[in-house]
Design a protein around this motif. Sequence first.
Motif, PDB file in Angstrom:
ATOM      1  N   ASP A 171       0.883  -1.147   0.122  1.00 10.79           N
ATOM      2  CA  ASP A 171       0.033  -0.019  -0.192  1.00 10.79           C
ATOM      3  C   ASP A 171       0.891   1.221  -0.011  1.00 10.79           C
ATOM      4  O   ASP A 171       0.659   2.124   0.924  1.00 10.79           O
ATOM      5  CB  ASP A 171      -0.978   0.142   1.158  1.00 10.79           C
ATOM      6  CG  ASP A 171      -1.994   1.073   1.093  1.00 10.79           C
ATOM      7  OD1 ASP A 171      -2.457   1.510   0.073  1.00 10.79           O
ATOM      8  OD2 ASP A 171      -2.664   1.494   2.207  1.00 10.79           O
TER       9      ASP A 171
ATOM     10  N   GLU B 269     -18.085  14.830  -2.831  1.00 13.46           N
ATOM     11  CA  GLU B 269     -18.772  15.011  -1.872  1.00 13.46           C
ATOM     12  C   GLU B 269     -18.636  16.257  -1.153  1.00 13.46           C
ATOM     13  O   GLU B 269     -17.500  16.345  -0.763  1.00 13.46           O
ATOM     14  CB  GLU B 269     -18.807  13.860  -0.938  1.00 13.46           C
ATOM     15  CG  GLU B 269     -19.960  13.536  -0.141  1.00 13.46           C
ATOM     16  CD  GLU B 269     -19.840  12.192   0.736  1.00 13.46           C
ATOM     17  OE1 GLU B 269     -20.903  11.648   1.271  1.00 13.46           O
ATOM     18  OE2 GLU B 269     -18.822  11.478   0.869  1.00 13.46           O
TER      19      GLU B 269
ATOM     20  N   GLU C 109     -13.177  15.909   3.275  1.00 18.25           N
ATOM     21  CA  GLU C 109     -11.972  16.692   3.595  1.00 18.25           C
ATOM     22  C   GLU C 109     -10.967  16.160   2.650  1.00 18.25           C
ATOM     23  O   GLU C 109      -9.612  16.729   2.570  1.00 18.25           O
ATOM     24  CB  GLU C 109     -11.370  16.055   5.151  1.00 18.25           C
ATOM     25  CG  GLU C 109     -11.974  16.623   6.157  1.00 18.25           C
ATOM     26  CD  GLU C 109     -11.583  15.994   7.211  1.00 18.25           C
ATOM     27  OE1 GLU C 109     -10.512  15.882   7.527  1.00 18.25           O
ATOM     28  OE2 GLU C 109     -12.407  16.138   8.348  1.00 18.25           O
ATOM     29  N   GLN C 110     -11.295  15.413   1.705  1.00 12.38           N
ATOM     30  CA  GLN C 110     -10.200  15.032   0.408  1.00 12.38           C
ATOM     31  C   GLN C 110     -10.141  16.164  -0.507  1.00 12.38           C
ATOM     32  O   GLN C 110     -11.174  16.812  -0.432  1.00 12.38           O
ATOM     33  CB  GLN C 110     -10.857  13.796  -0.022  1.00 12.38           C
ATOM     34  CG  GLN C 110     -10.360  12.538   0.712  1.00 12.38           C
ATOM     35  CD  GLN C 110     -10.471  11.289  -0.314  1.00 12.38           C
ATOM     36  OE1 GLN C 110     -11.662  11.149  -0.711  1.00 12.38           O
ATOM     37  NE2 GLN C 110      -9.526  10.587  -0.293  1.00 12.38           N
TER      38      GLN C 110
ATOM     39  N   VAL D 160      -8.656  12.936  -4.469  1.00 13.19           N
ATOM     40  CA  VAL D 160      -9.782  12.175  -5.125  1.00 13.19           C
ATOM     41  C   VAL D 160      -9.369  11.600  -6.483  1.00 13.19           C
ATOM     42  O   VAL D 160      -9.253  10.268  -6.690  1.00 13.19           O
ATOM     43  CB  VAL D 160     -10.872  13.200  -5.431  1.00 13.19           C
ATOM     44  CG1 VAL D 160     -11.828  12.328  -6.322  1.00 13.19           C
ATOM     45  CG2 VAL D 160     -11.467  13.637  -4.047  1.00 13.19           C
TER      46      VAL D 160
ATOM     47  N   HIS E  46      -9.440  11.307  11.140  1.00 17.58           N
ATOM     48  CA  HIS E  46      -9.150  11.913   9.636  1.00 17.58           C
ATOM     49  C   HIS E  46      -8.165  12.338   9.592  1.00 17.58           C
ATOM     50  O   HIS E  46      -7.512  12.156   8.235  1.00 17.58           O
ATOM     51  CB  HIS E  46     -10.539  13.062   9.398  1.00 17.58           C
ATOM     52  CG  HIS E  46     -11.759  12.546   9.410  1.00 17.58           C
ATOM     53  ND1 HIS E  46     -12.106  11.943   8.258  1.00 17.58           N
ATOM     54  CD2 HIS E  46     -12.916  12.819  10.403  1.00 17.58           C
ATOM     55  CE1 HIS E  46     -13.485  11.696   8.328  1.00 17.58           C
ATOM     56  NE2 HIS E  46     -14.088  12.008   9.448  1.00 17.58           N
TER      57      HIS E  46
ATOM     58  N   ARG F 210      -5.555   9.636   8.481  1.00 22.72           N
ATOM     59  CA  ARG F 210      -6.281   8.575   7.527  1.00 22.72           C
ATOM     60  C   ARG F 210      -5.153   7.933   6.526  1.00 22.72           C
ATOM     61  O   ARG F 210      -5.189   6.894   6.340  1.00 22.72           O
ATOM     62  CB  ARG F 210      -7.404   9.396   6.886  1.00 22.72           C
ATOM     63  CG  ARG F 210      -8.131   8.453   5.999  1.00 22.72           C
ATOM     64  CD  ARG F 210      -9.001   9.122   5.408  1.00 22.72           C
ATOM     65  NE  ARG F 210      -8.413  10.292   4.494  1.00 22.72           N
ATOM     66  CZ  ARG F 210      -9.135  11.453   4.316  1.00 22.72           C
ATOM     67  NH1 ARG F 210     -10.219  11.588   4.714  1.00 22.72           N
ATOM     68  NH2 ARG F 210      -8.666  12.367   3.648  1.00 22.72           N
ATOM     69  N   TYR F 211      -4.171   8.741   6.274  1.00 20.29           N
ATOM     70  CA  TYR F 211      -3.293   8.124   5.214  1.00 20.29           C
ATOM     71  C   TYR F 211      -2.562   7.060   5.430  1.00 20.29           C
ATOM     72  O   TYR F 211      -2.587   5.899   4.972  1.00 20.29           O
ATOM     73  CB  TYR F 211      -2.550   9.286   4.448  1.00 20.29           C
ATOM     74  CG  TYR F 211      -3.340   9.866   3.027  1.00 20.29           C
ATOM     75  CD1 TYR F 211      -3.485   8.803   1.924  1.00 20.29           C
ATOM     76  CD2 TYR F 211      -3.843  10.786   3.126  1.00 20.29           C
ATOM     77  CE1 TYR F 211      -4.060   9.011   0.938  1.00 20.29           C
ATOM     78  CE2 TYR F 211      -4.557  11.111   1.801  1.00 20.29           C
ATOM     79  CZ  TYR F 211      -4.825  10.421   0.904  1.00 20.29           C
ATOM     80  OH  TYR F 211      -5.451  10.675  -0.223  1.00 20.29           O
TER      81      TYR F 211
ATOM     82  N   LYS G 270      -4.425   3.939   5.890  1.00 19.98           N
ATOM     83  CA  LYS G 270      -5.651   3.725   5.012  1.00 19.98           C
ATOM     84  C   LYS G 270      -5.404   2.213   4.256  1.00 19.98           C
ATOM     85  O   LYS G 270      -4.508   1.832   3.780  1.00 19.98           O
ATOM     86  CB  LYS G 270      -5.617   4.824   3.915  1.00 19.98           C
ATOM     87  CG  LYS G 270      -6.733   4.582   2.793  1.00 19.98           C
ATOM     88  CD  LYS G 270      -7.280   5.947   2.557  1.00 19.98           C
ATOM     89  CE  LYS G 270      -6.705   6.502   1.150  1.00 19.98           C
ATOM     90  NZ  LYS G 270      -7.378   7.597   0.756  1.00 19.98           N
ATOM     91  N   ARG G 271      -6.440   1.627   4.420  1.00 19.55           N
ATOM     92  CA  ARG G 271      -6.319   0.202   3.707  1.00 19.55           C
ATOM     93  C   ARG G 271      -7.686   0.510   2.550  1.00 19.55           C
ATOM     94  O   ARG G 271      -8.716   0.558   2.872  1.00 19.55           O
ATOM     95  CB  ARG G 271      -6.955  -0.618   4.727  1.00 19.55           C
ATOM     96  CG  ARG G 271      -6.610  -2.157   4.342  1.00 19.55           C
ATOM     97  CD  ARG G 271      -4.892  -2.110   4.344  1.00 19.55           C
ATOM     98  NE  ARG G 271      -4.622  -3.588   3.746  1.00 19.55           N
ATOM     99  CZ  ARG G 271      -3.300  -3.525   3.163  1.00 19.55           C
ATOM    100  NH1 ARG G 271      -2.320  -3.042   3.494  1.00 19.55           N
ATOM    101  NH2 ARG G 271      -3.097  -4.922   2.833  1.00 19.55           N
ATOM    102  N   ARG G 272      -7.332   0.202   1.471  1.00 23.09           N
ATOM    103  CA  ARG G 272      -8.254   0.453   0.363  1.00 23.09           C
ATOM    104  C   ARG G 272      -9.143  -0.655   0.141  1.00 23.09           C
ATOM    105  O   ARG G 272      -9.011  -1.819   0.293  1.00 23.09           O
ATOM    106  CB  ARG G 272      -7.466   0.732  -0.871  1.00 23.09           C
ATOM    107  CG  ARG G 272      -6.801   2.076  -0.832  1.00 23.09           C
ATOM    108  CD  ARG G 272      -6.426   2.766  -2.130  1.00 23.09           C
ATOM    109  NE  ARG G 272      -5.570   3.939  -1.660  1.00 23.09           N
ATOM    110  CZ  ARG G 272      -6.292   4.942  -1.661  1.00 23.09           C
ATOM    111  NH1 ARG G 272      -7.439   5.134  -1.581  1.00 23.09           N
ATOM    112  NH2 ARG G 272      -5.276   6.119  -1.307  1.00 23.09           N
ATOM    113  N   ASP G 273     -10.401  -0.285  -0.170  1.00 28.57           N
ATOM    114  CA  ASP G 273     -11.389  -1.316  -0.227  1.00 28.57           C
ATOM    115  C   ASP G 273     -11.317  -1.238  -1.944  1.00 28.57           C
ATOM    116  O   ASP G 273     -11.715  -0.231  -2.640  1.00 28.57           O
ATOM    117  CB  ASP G 273     -12.672  -0.530   0.067  1.00 28.57           C
ATOM    118  CG  ASP G 273     -13.950  -1.460  -0.357  1.00 28.57           C
ATOM    119  OD1 ASP G 273     -13.586  -2.676  -0.927  1.00 28.57           O
ATOM    120  OD2 ASP G 273     -14.990  -1.163  -0.336  1.00 28.57           O
TER     121      ASP G 273
ATOM    122  N   THR H  39     -15.469  10.404  -3.662  1.00 29.62           N
ATOM    123  CA  THR H  39     -14.981  10.128  -2.486  1.00 29.62           C
ATOM    124  C   THR H  39     -15.119   8.601  -2.225  1.00 29.62           C
ATOM    125  O   THR H  39     -15.986   8.186  -2.403  1.00 29.62           O
ATOM    126  CB  THR H  39     -15.753  10.809  -1.264  1.00 29.62           C
ATOM    127  OG1 THR H  39     -15.806  12.124  -1.619  1.00 29.62           O
ATOM    128  CG2 THR H  39     -15.132  10.566  -0.067  1.00 29.62           C
ATOM    129  N   PRO H  40     -13.916   7.920  -2.376  1.00 28.79           N
ATOM    130  CA  PRO H  40     -14.317   6.473  -2.040  1.00 28.79           C
ATOM    131  C   PRO H  40     -14.610   6.220  -0.696  1.00 28.79           C
ATOM    132  O   PRO H  40     -14.487   7.063   0.249  1.00 28.79           O
ATOM    133  CB  PRO H  40     -12.705   6.283  -2.196  1.00 28.79           C
ATOM    134  CG  PRO H  40     -11.952   7.058  -1.952  1.00 28.79           C
ATOM    135  CD  PRO H  40     -12.622   8.499  -2.440  1.00 28.79           C
TER     136      PRO H  40
END
Lengths: 340, 812
Positions: A267, A284, A288-289, A294, B240, B243-244, B247-250, B261-262
Motif C-alpha cells: 500500500d 462529496e 476533507e479530501q 480524489v 481523519h 487517515r493516510y 488507509k487500507r483501500r477497499d 470520495t471513495p
Amino acid sequence: MADRRRINPPSGPTITPIFLASPSDPPTQPPHRTRPPHEIRKIFLKTGLTPSASGSAYLELEPSSSPKPTTCVDRSTSALKLTCTVHGPRPLPRSVPFSPHLLLTAHVKFAPFASKHRRGYVRDTSERDLSVHVETALRGLLISERWPKSGVDVVITILEAEDDGPAFTEGGSGGAGDGAGGLSGWGMMSVLSGCMTVASAAIADAGIDCSDLVSGGVAAVVRQPSFPHTQTGASKASPKEIVLDPCPSEHADILAVCVVGYLRSRDQITEIWTRGDMEGLPGEEGSEQSNFEVLLDQAVEAAVSSRLVLDAALKEATEYKLQKMAPALPSSGEKVKGSD
Amino acid sequence: MSRHKLVKTMNLDDELDDFDGADFDDGYDESEALTADDKARLENGVREVHSILGPSVNVSEKSIEDSLWHYYYDVDKTVNYLLQQQAPTVPVIPLEDNQASSRAQFKHSTSSLFCGMERCCDVPFSLQGFFADATWRHVPPERQGEILIEPLYPRGGLCGGSPGAGEAKISKLAALAAARKKKENEKHTCAESHESNASVAMLEKLDTRTPSAEASDLKGPANSGPDTQSVASQSRPTRHGLRYPSKRRDYSPAGSFGKGTPKEAPPHASESENPAKEATPRSNPTAAPSVFAKTMFGDAQDPILSVMPPIQSLALSFPRSSGAKAKSDPFAGPSPDDVVAKAQSSSKGVKAAKKAAQSAKDDKATNDITANIEAVAIDEGPKPRSKNLDVLAEFEKSRAKNAANFIVIGHVDAGKSTLMGRLLYDLKVVDQRTVDRYRKEAEKIGKSSFALAWVLDQGTEERKRGVTIDIAMNKFETSKTSFTILDAPGHRDFIPNMIAGASQADFAVLVIDAGTGNFESGLKGQTKEHALLVRSMGVQRIVIAVNKLDTVQWSKDRFDEIQQQVGAFLTAAGFQSRNVAFVPCSGLNGDNIVKRAEDARASWYTGPILIEQLEASEPTNRSLDKPLRLTIADVFRGGVQNPLSISGRLDSGCLQVGDRIVTMPAKETAVIRGIEVDLEPADWAVAGQNVVLHLTDIEQQYLKPGDVICLPSALIQNVTAMTVKILAFDHLTPMHVEVHRGRLQVAGRITQLVAVLDKVTGAMAGKKKPRLVQPGSVARVVVQLDSAVPLEAPGKVILRAGGQTVAAGLLE
C-alpha cells in the motif's frame, strides 16, 4: 563498399492517406469512450520475450475503440506497445566508483515509428523525463543493498505510443509544450504507467530481489461532453468526470491527469505525476479530501486493476519455470512472485 | 457605580433565565410538561398536517408532533419533511436483507451509510485487523498512542421521522437538542432559498447520530441533553487526520466510484474482518494478444500452443541453457575483490615464512606457502643462499700460492710509484702499449720520468701534481706468491691514508732516494716517520729499496752509507735486523727489480734483487680461527646488480656468501650477497684477503669507511674510552689527539698519563703519573674518544696531533 550513411526519413507525420469509399459515407465521428469510466483498457502482458536478457517483458494495451475498419484518417488504433529488457545484476565496470547498492539505470526510448510524429534516434527530453520517472518508481521497489558493486540496466522500448487527443492544445493546462512531438502531452502519462508495469514484470522475470511489484495506473479529469456529437463548444457547462486509464484520443477535453506507481501489497506509492487543473471535481461536499486526493485515489484504483494483470502474467511465467525445472513437480502457484 | 454594586444587586435567577442553556439543564422535565400554549399549538398543527397529507399517507401522530416541534409548528416544513421521509422508507427494508450481496448497488445516500454502520457493528473488533497494514515493528507513531475502540452500539434506528415504537420520545429529545444548536448555526449559514432542503439534510445528518445518542441515553440521563452530540462524536476515534498512513483501500470496483470520495472503511473495520468483501473478485483486465503480439507469442487461444506457451518455445529455440547461461551469471565465481584479498592474505603469510626460512638456513623443508612464493618471481632477484661451506677446509684445499700484501713507503719523490710501475711493467701486468701511452702523455706535460708512476697514480690530481695522494692498490703474481701492492702516499699531508694502507700490509717496502741530499732530507722527513708507523701498525718485515742509484753511478759507498744509517735507525725503531733487507735498484731503468742490472758499475751487488726479496717474505700467519673482523676501506656502488658494496681487508676470521653480518658502530645487519676476492667472484674469503662484499638488506647510511664488519655471534664492542700502551714520537701531555686505526679516524683526547714503561720489559719505570711523556719512551695512557667506535684489544692505533704522528700504540 557498403554505404553506411544513415538516411533519415522525413521528420513530419507519415500517415498513409485513406480514401473514402464513397462521398456519400457519413463523416466519421471522432472516437469516444465506450468503456465505463471506471474500467481500464485490457492489458496483454508477457514475460521472457528476450532470451538474451536477464529478464524481459512485453506489454500492450488493446485499442480501446472497436477495431472495425474506419474510413477516415484513423485515430482510433492508438494502442500502447512496450518491451522492456533487464540486464543484470552484473558487476560494475572498473571505471565506476564503489557502490554499496545496486545501481539502477533506466532507459526509455521511443522507436522512431512509435508515434505519428517521427522520433529521432537520440533520446530527447521527454524520453529522458520518462526515464527518470521510471527509475524513481523502480528504486523504491528494489532491495538494492543485497547487490553491492552491481548494476542493473532497465531498457524500455516504446514500439507504439499513445497519441495525444486533439484537445491537448486546447486544454493547455499541462503546459509541457516542447512541441517536438505530439506526445509530450497527456499521452505521456499513459506511457509512463505502462512503462512502470512492464518494467516491474521484467525485473521480476530477471529474479532481482524486490519488496513488491509496482503497477502503474492513470486517472484523469475529463469534461464530459453533453452529447457526444457536438463539439467542445458546449462543454463549458457540462460536468466534469473522473475516468480511469484515459485514452487521450477519446476525450475531447482532458483537464488533469494523475499517474501513480503503486505497490499494492505494501500500500505504498513510489511515483506520482500529476498535471492539470483539478478544480471543481464532482465530489462529496464537506469531504476533507482535496480534489487531488480524489484523483489520486482513482489512479490507485487503476493501478490495482493493472496489478491483476501483472500478477497473472508472472504467475503464468513462474508456473512454467517450475514446470521446466521439475517436470514431475505439480505446478502450483505457491512461488508466484509478488502476489500476496 | 462600581462593579461590585452591580454584582450585588444582580438577580441571579433572572440572569440565568436569559441564558439559553438554562432551559436544557432541566429540559427533560420540561418536555414532560409542555405548557398549555404549546400543547394547543401542537394539536392545531397536527390537525393541519393531517388535512394536508390526507389519508393516503400513513404517518403516525407522534412523528407529526415531533416534526412540528422541530420546525416550531411550521406546518409547511413539517409536511415537506414528512413527505420526503415517506419515500425512502419503501426500499430500505429489502436493502437491509441482502445488503451484503448487493452492496454495489448503493450509491452515496443515507441508506448506504447506514449499511456500513450496521456492518461494522456486527463484526467484533480485532487488534490484528487494526494493525493489518502496519509492517512488523514499524507501527506508525501516530497509531501507537491511544486506541479508541468504538463500542458496539446497538443497531441504529431509522430516520427520526419514522414511527418507531418507543423510540420516538428519545429521538425527539435528541433531535430537539441537536436541532436547536444546528438551527442557530443554520441561521447564519443557510440562504433563505435553500431553507427547506437544508432543513431536511440537517435532519438526516441528525439521524446518523442516533445510535450514539441512544447509547448515551441508555447509560443514564446525565449524558443526555445538548451534550449528546459532542459525546457521540468524541466516542468515535477521530481518524481523519491520520487517515493516510493507515488507509487500507477497499478495492471493490464500483463501490466508491463516480462520486469522487471513495467510501471510507469504518475505523475499526479492516479487510481481514470482511472476508466477504475480499472474496469479491475484481475483473481481470487481461487482454488477448494483438496481431503484433501474436507474431511473437503465438495465439493464446490456440489449443496446441496454449499447452506449451509460445514464449517458451521461442525461448527454448535459443541456446540459453548452456553457454549463455554461464556467461549470464557473473556472480557464479568469486568476485575479483575476493581474489585479490585472498592473494594478499596469502602473500602476507609468505613473507613471514620467508624470514623464518632465512634465519634457519638448513631448513630444507619448505611448506606450501614458501613453495608458492618461490614460484612467484620477486623483483629483488634471487635471495643470497649460503652454500654452508667449511671455509677453512676450502681454504686449505685451494691454497696454491702464498698471498702477501705489502705497502710501499718512503719520502715524497723517492720514486715509490715509479718503482712499482716498473715492477708491474716488467712483470707484464701492465702491457707495453699502456706504458707507451703514459710515457707520451707524461712527455706532453714535461714529466716524462713520471710515466711509470702513472700506472698506479690514476687520479688526475695525482698525475697533475706528480704525487700519490691515496693508497693505490694493484696486484701481481709471481710463480710462488700473489702480491698486492699498497702504494702509500709519501707526502706528509696524506699520512692518514698511508696509515690506512699500512694497516692492511703484511710487510713493507721502504723506498729511499739515494740521490745526493735527497737521502738526508728523506731521513729527516717521512722516511723515518713511515718506518715508525708501519712498525707501530705491526709490520715486522721491511725491504729497503735504495732507489735512484743510477744517479750516483751505482756507488757502493753511497749504498753502504745508506745501509748503515737506515739500519741503525730501523733497529732503533724496533725492527729486527734479520727482517731488514737492502736492495740497490733503479726504478726508472728497472735495474735489480725484476732483472739484474746490466750496468757494469752495478756488478758489485750480487745479492737478491727486489722481486726475490719480496718472494722471500714468509707467509704471515693468518688469524683464521678468530672472529670475523673487517674494516671497511670503501663503500661504493658495485654496479647495477649490486647497489651496495664495500671493500676492505679481512683482518681475521672468514666469511662466505649468504652470511648475515653486523656493521659496527651502526649495529645494523646485512646479508652478503656476493664476494669478490682480488676482483674475482668467490664464494668465501679468509683473513688476509682484500675483498669486495656485495650486501643487501641494509641502507648505505649505516656503512662508512672505518666501520668494522663482524658476525652477530661475535660482536665487536663500541668503546668511548681506552687504555693504550704507546710509543711516543713526540712529547705527550694530556691533550687532544686524533686516533687512527686503519681507515677509522676519531677525535679524542689523552685524559690520563698512567705510567712510563720500560721499553724492553714493559715494566713500570719512573714516576707513576708523569706530567709529560718524552719522545721515544713507552707509556700507558688513557684516551677518551668523542664518539663510540668499534675497537678491541689488541688493536693498533696511531695518535696524531697537529698533522704530526705523536704516538703509536696498542690497545690494552
